[in-house]
Design a protein around this motif. Structure first.
Motif, PDB file in Angstrom:
ATOM      1  N   VAL A 189       0.719  -1.240  -0.118  1.00 10.79           N
ATOM      2  CA  VAL A 189      -0.091   0.255   0.512  1.00 10.79           C
ATOM      3  C   VAL A 189       0.960   1.423   0.034  1.00 10.79           C
ATOM      4  CG1 VAL A 189      -0.736  -0.255   2.299  1.00 10.79           C
ATOM      5  CG2 VAL A 189      -2.575   1.018   1.244  1.00 10.79           C
ATOM      6  N   LYS A 208      -6.107   8.759   6.712  1.00  9.05           N
ATOM      7  CA  LYS A 208      -7.082   8.395   6.899  1.00  9.05           C
ATOM      8  C   LYS A 208      -8.224   7.073   5.870  1.00  9.05           C
ATOM      9  CE  LYS A 208      -6.998  10.545  10.797  1.00  9.05           C
ATOM     10  NZ  LYS A 208      -7.539  11.416  12.152  1.00  9.05           N
ATOM     11  N   TRP A 209      -8.898   6.496   5.874  1.00  9.93           N
ATOM     12  CA  TRP A 209      -9.256   5.377   6.311  1.00  9.93           C
ATOM     13  C   TRP A 209     -10.570   6.376   5.185  1.00  9.93           C
ATOM     14  CZ3 TRP A 209      -7.908   1.632   3.244  1.00  9.93           C
ATOM     15  CH2 TRP A 209      -7.659   0.895   3.520  1.00  9.93           C
ATOM     16  N   ILE A 212     -10.085   8.259   1.948  1.00 13.13           N
ATOM     17  CA  ILE A 212     -10.931   8.142   0.637  1.00 13.13           C
ATOM     18  C   ILE A 212     -12.022   7.041   0.285  1.00 13.13           C
ATOM     19  CG2 ILE A 212      -9.776   6.051  -0.545  1.00 13.13           C
ATOM     20  CD1 ILE A 212      -7.756   5.197   1.485  1.00 13.13           C
ATOM     21  N   LEU A 249      -5.813  -1.309  -2.433  1.00 20.65           N
ATOM     22  CA  LEU A 249      -6.137  -1.273  -0.751  1.00 20.65           C
ATOM     23  C   LEU A 249      -7.468  -1.789  -0.364  1.00 20.65           C
ATOM     24  CD1 LEU A 249      -6.624   3.167  -2.432  1.00 20.65           C
ATOM     25  CD2 LEU A 249      -5.193   2.515  -0.091  1.00 20.65           C
ATOM     26  N   TRP A 252      -5.635  -4.179   1.425  1.00 19.43           N
ATOM     27  CA  TRP A 252      -4.852  -4.134   2.520  1.00 19.43           C
ATOM     28  C   TRP A 252      -6.285  -3.940   4.296  1.00 19.43           C
ATOM     29  CZ3 TRP A 252      -1.088  -4.830   5.026  1.00 19.43           C
ATOM     30  CH2 TRP A 252      -1.151  -3.196   6.290  1.00 19.43           C
ATOM     31  N   ARG A 253      -7.429  -3.305   3.357  1.00 14.74           N
ATOM     32  CA  ARG A 253      -8.785  -2.353   4.103  1.00 14.74           C
ATOM     33  C   ARG A 253      -9.789  -4.119   4.058  1.00 14.74           C
ATOM     34  NH1 ARG A 253     -13.976   0.105   1.249  1.00 14.74           N
ATOM     35  NH2 ARG A 253     -13.676  -1.955   1.007  1.00 14.74           N
ATOM     36  N   TYR A 270      -5.423   5.372  10.215  1.00 11.37           N
ATOM     37  CA  TYR A 270      -4.971   5.754   9.058  1.00 11.37           C
ATOM     38  C   TYR A 270      -4.852   3.976   8.472  1.00 11.37           C
ATOM     39  CZ  TYR A 270      -3.697   9.578  12.796  1.00 11.37           C
ATOM     40  OH  TYR A 270      -4.184  10.660  13.211  1.00 11.37           O
ATOM     41  N   VAL A 271      -4.679   5.074   7.088  1.00 15.96           N
ATOM     42  CA  VAL A 271      -4.607   3.524   6.165  1.00 15.96           C
ATOM     43  C   VAL A 271      -3.046   2.627   6.441  1.00 15.96           C
ATOM     44  CG1 VAL A 271      -3.890   2.923   3.733  1.00 15.96           C
ATOM     45  CG2 VAL A 271      -5.882   5.387   4.119  1.00 15.96           C
TER      46      VAL A 271
END
Length: 363
Positions: A189, A208-209, A212, A249, A252-253, A270-271
């Motif tokens: 990421v 931060k998520w 997005i 992304l 990762w999420r 936070y990402v």
């Protein structure tokens, strides 16, 4: 004698008054957000001058070393930590030792030239010397605005000629190697956001998520002054999410392996995290990833951002649009991306349509 001027600061407007002292020193003083306030001050200046009491507005004298302290205090409040560190080093370690003992109005063109020559003799590059001059110019401009007796001897002077700055970027093949080297790791990421969104390192670590938008496929780079974070030019911006970045992304999420192996909780805001906690730096692990991919490790994160700009330029995206996407204040900064791959530019000559030239009678 005196005149009112207007300047923009962020989203606001400020009015000031500019006038000259009997010795020729120019004074620029910011008054406030209302035009009539500045105009009243202008009238006051002119009245005092007519009555022979102009000394009330005589500029104050100050040593460069003392003004440097005042300037840095103000700079610390208004700047990002990175920008302040650069200014502090250049002012405290370079400018003050040379100019510190002089009154501001005693800094002359001859003294400035002596500083430039001495810096070059010490082996300082033209590009760095130009940086020193840029900071000195900003300081002298601020001194004039604050009513100190000073003159900007840097303004109007020519910058030193410096070799064209080469920005390193990854070819598409190298980018694919790097992405493969970090695939299904937490660095996937990081590389994706740098390479396909062009975010700066600080912007990445503060993303931060909620910034997005997967549905409309864009992400926002946001100022968060209450959390101690500001973008480099204090402006918010949005960047489209590339299809490959979207896949990274979402993995990762959403994937269980990412949550279980690397997160204490799946609710981290936070990402970029490690074991559920924010990270302060990714440089060391990113260098390791470059080595694994067989690539050079110089300025690893900045190389990702330069690559993003290069890919846009080679795809014929306008410099104006590149500036907007990358968060540059000046279009000119993005011009370096137009020269990163000369062979790409050379091919553009072939787009000129054939021109029929009739042979002359002598041929």
């Amino acid at each position: 004698m005196a005149s009112v001027y207007k300047i923009k600061r962020g989203k606001g407007i400020r009015y000031g008054v500019t006038y000259y002292l009997p010795d020729g020193t120019r004074i620029r003083k910011i008054i406030g957000p209302k035009w009539h306030q500045a105009d009243e001050y202008r009238q006051k200046i002119e009245k005092e001058s007519r009555e022979g009491r102009f000394e009330v507005f005589t500029a104050k004298e100050i040593l460069f070393s003392e003004f440097a302290k005042e300037y840095l205090q103000a700079k610390k409040v208004k700047s990002t930590a990175k920008t302040y560190t650069t200014y502090f080093y250049w002012i405290d370690r370079i400018l003050v030792p040379y100019f510190g003992r002089y009154q501001l109005h005693h800094i002359t063109a001859a003294l400035l030239e002596s500083f430039i020559v001495e810096s070059r003799n010490r082996g300082v590059s033209p590009l760095t010397v130009n940086g020193y001059l840029r900071v000195l110019s900003a300081m002298l401009n601020q001194a004039v605005k604050l009513g100190y007796k000073a003159h900007n001897v840097v303004a109007g002077g020519k910058k030193l000629k410096a070799p064209e700055k080469e920005a390193r970027f990854l070819t598409y093949e190298d980018a694919a190697k790097l992405l493969q080297a970090v695939k299904y790791t937490r660095l996937w990421v990081v590389v994706g956001l740098g390479l396909l969104a062009g975010v700066r390192k600080g912007e990445l670590l503060n993303l931060k998520w909620r910034d997005i938008n997967f549905q409309n496929q864009f992400l926002r780079v946001m100022n968060r002054p209450d959390e101690g974070f500001q973008t480099k030019n204090y402006r918010n911006r949005s960047v489209g999410v590339h299809p490959d970045l979207k896949k990274i992304l979402i993995w990762w999420r959403d994937t269980r392996s990412a949550r279980v192996r690397l997160h204490k909780s799946d609710k981290s805001e936070y990402v970029v995290t490690y074991k559920g906690e924010r990270v302060a730096s990714v440089e060391r692990t990113l260098r390791s990833a470059y080595k694994k991919a067989g690539l050079g490790t110089e300025r690893p994160f900045h190389t990702l951002r330069h690559s993003f700009g290069a890919y846009l330029a080679m795809a014929s995206v306008s410099l104006y649009e590149i500036a907007k996407l990358m968060g540059h204040t000046f279009e000119q900064v993005t011009q370096l991306y137009a020269h990163l791959q000369p062979e790409h530019l050379h091919k553009q000559v072939g787009k000129i349509p054939p021109i029929s030239i009739k042979p002359s009678l002598r041929d």
